[in-house]
Design an enzyme around this catalytic site. Structure first.
Site, PDB file in Angstrom:
ATOM      1  N   CYS A   1       0.781  -1.194  -0.026  1.00 33.65           N
ATOM      2  CA  CYS A   1      -0.158  -0.136   0.044  1.00 33.65           C
ATOM      3  C   CYS A   1       0.822   1.242   0.149  1.00 33.65           C
ATOM      4  O   CYS A   1       1.410   1.605   1.049  1.00 33.65           O
ATOM      5  CB  CYS A   1      -1.061   0.068   1.256  1.00 33.65           C
ATOM      6  SG  CYS A   1      -1.853   1.352   1.258  1.00 33.65           S
TER       7      CYS A   1
ATOM      8  N   CYS B   1      -0.403   4.138   2.153  1.00 33.67           N
ATOM      9  CA  CYS B   1      -0.049   3.977   3.652  1.00 33.67           C
ATOM     10  C   CYS B   1       1.282   4.163   4.010  1.00 33.67           C
ATOM     11  O   CYS B   1       1.474   4.801   4.947  1.00 33.67           O
ATOM     12  CB  CYS B   1      -0.563   2.638   3.985  1.00 33.67           C
ATOM     13  SG  CYS B   1      -1.837   1.765   3.368  1.00 33.67           S
ATOM     14  N   ASP B   2       2.283   3.563   2.984  1.00 32.34           N
ATOM     15  CA  ASP B   2       3.623   3.594   3.521  1.00 32.34           C
ATOM     16  C   ASP B   2       4.687   4.312   2.976  1.00 32.34           C
ATOM     17  O   ASP B   2       5.846   4.403   3.306  1.00 32.34           O
ATOM     18  CB  ASP B   2       4.157   2.238   3.572  1.00 32.34           C
ATOM     19  CG  ASP B   2       3.141   1.276   4.522  1.00 32.34           C
ATOM     20  OD1 ASP B   2       2.794   1.499   5.543  1.00 32.34           O
ATOM     21  OD2 ASP B   2       2.938   0.010   4.183  1.00 32.34           O
TER      22      ASP B   2
END
Ligand code: NAP
Length: 320
Positions: free
Chosen positions: A133, A136-137
């Site tokens: 992701c 997200c990261d």
């Protein structure tokens, strides 16, 4: 055994929207939230494209608000994981580890999960340099050189997005031709921070939980040559798998495991069983489209139950 008019399996935007609508229709739905309460959005940070939040909203906050809204109207949300369903008899049966519930209508909203390459080292380093992701990261890879596996729209989109943070992004693809749409390809080809390694598979991820990812072992699939590739991060963007293992043999699935719905509807091949969100949609896969189909499933379930109840009343009258 407890009976519910509607059981909703899964609690992403599709399931919780179905919960809001069925709860407001006084159907007191049971929501079995599953392994990832709130669904995929709980692994994202800022959601900037969900209408009504001009400043954006954090994914987990959005899902908490949806759950709160559903509970306000009487939805019973339980952190339980469904392990088995039986749609061959009515009422339908839905079993978790400890309990079996029955329902007149079932809404399937179990979503989809990211696919992984399947390497032990990949699994061991998730959260330590391996991610599926970018949203997200990506932030954790500011100024770093990273790699991404995949050749579809997701890989191109994530590669392009990751150049906001990373100093260099290398796309590793198993063929020499991308599956991604022309516009996404062009965007990636024209980005000076993105380069490509073709005809190549990642066969091992190097590093440890302490060091994070330090490199990859690559194999050229044409020459079979193996080489080491230094990198500080690996993003895997090779598609998604619908979460439908428990529905095998109970409802019609397509060749890739997505629930088949009648075109333009959320109806499955079983009357009274509906599917909404990513579990039946490999094309749009957006929170807002999932919520939209969740609403459709709720309205159809409500009509189905209404018809069922009026049928029961007629039968009772006839037998008196
Ligand atoms: P996808 O189109 O199925 O592409 C998956 C890619 O990963 C393919 O290039 C495939 O290689 C590769 N792959 C699959 N398994 C692999 C493995 N085990 N090892 C190495 N590589 C592997 O999936 P997606 O990119 O997630 O897209 C899914 C759908 O969402 C598509 O319809 C796409 O258009 C849509 N989408 C749209 C957007 C957008 O328009 N903004 C963004 C993201 C996704 P091969 O090519 O060799 O099969």
């Amino acid at each position: 055994m407890s009976h519910y008019k509607v059981i909703i399996i899964g609690s992403g935007p599709a399931g919780l929207t179905a919960a809001i609508y069925t709860a407001r229709a006084n159907l007191s739905p049971l929501v079995l939230e599953g392994l990832q309460p709130g669904g995929q959005l709980t692994t994202t940070t800022d959601v900037e494209n969900f209408p009504g939040f001009p400043e954006g909203i954090m994914g987990p906050d959005l899902m908490d608000k949806m759950r709160e809204q559903a509970k306000r109207f009487g939805a019973n949300c339980q952190f339980e994981v469904v392990v088995k369903v039986d749609f061959k008899q009515r009422p339908f049966k839905v079993s978790t580890e400890d309990k079996t519930y029955t329902a007149d209508a079932v809404i399937i909203s179990t979503g989809a999960s990211s696919k992984w390459i399947g390497l032990e080292s990949e699994a061991a380093l998730v959260g330590h340099g391996v991610s599926s992701c970018a949203t997200c990261d990506g932030f954790f890879f500011r100024g770093k050189e990273i790699a991404i596996v995949g050749g579809g729209d997701s890989a191109m989109e994530e590669a392009t997005f990751l150049t906001r943070f990373a100093s260099k992004v290398t796309v590793i693809h198993r063929r020499d031709d991308l599956r991604a749409s022309k516009i996404m390809q062009d965007r990636a080809f024209n980005n000076p921070k993105i380069s490509f390694i073709w005809d190549t598979a990642v066969i091992d991820v190097l590093g440890s939980k302490e060091t994070g990812v330090t490199g990859l072992k690559l194999q050229n699939l044409k020459t079979k040559a193996v080489s080491d590739f230094p990198t500080e991060g690996l993003f895997v963007a090779i598609g998604h798998k619908p979460n439908t293992d428990i529905f095998q043999g109970e409802v019609e699935l397509d060749a890739t495991g997505y629930v088949v719905v009648k075109p333009g509807t959320v109806s499955t091949n079983i009357a009274g069983v509906y599917a909404c969100g990513d579990v039946q949609d490999h094309h749009y896969r957006q929170a807002i489209t999932a919520a939209g189909t969740g609403c459709m499933a709720a309205i159809d379930a409500e009509k189905y139950i209404e018809a069922l109840e009026s049928e029961e009343k007629t039968t009772q009258k006839a037998s008196v």
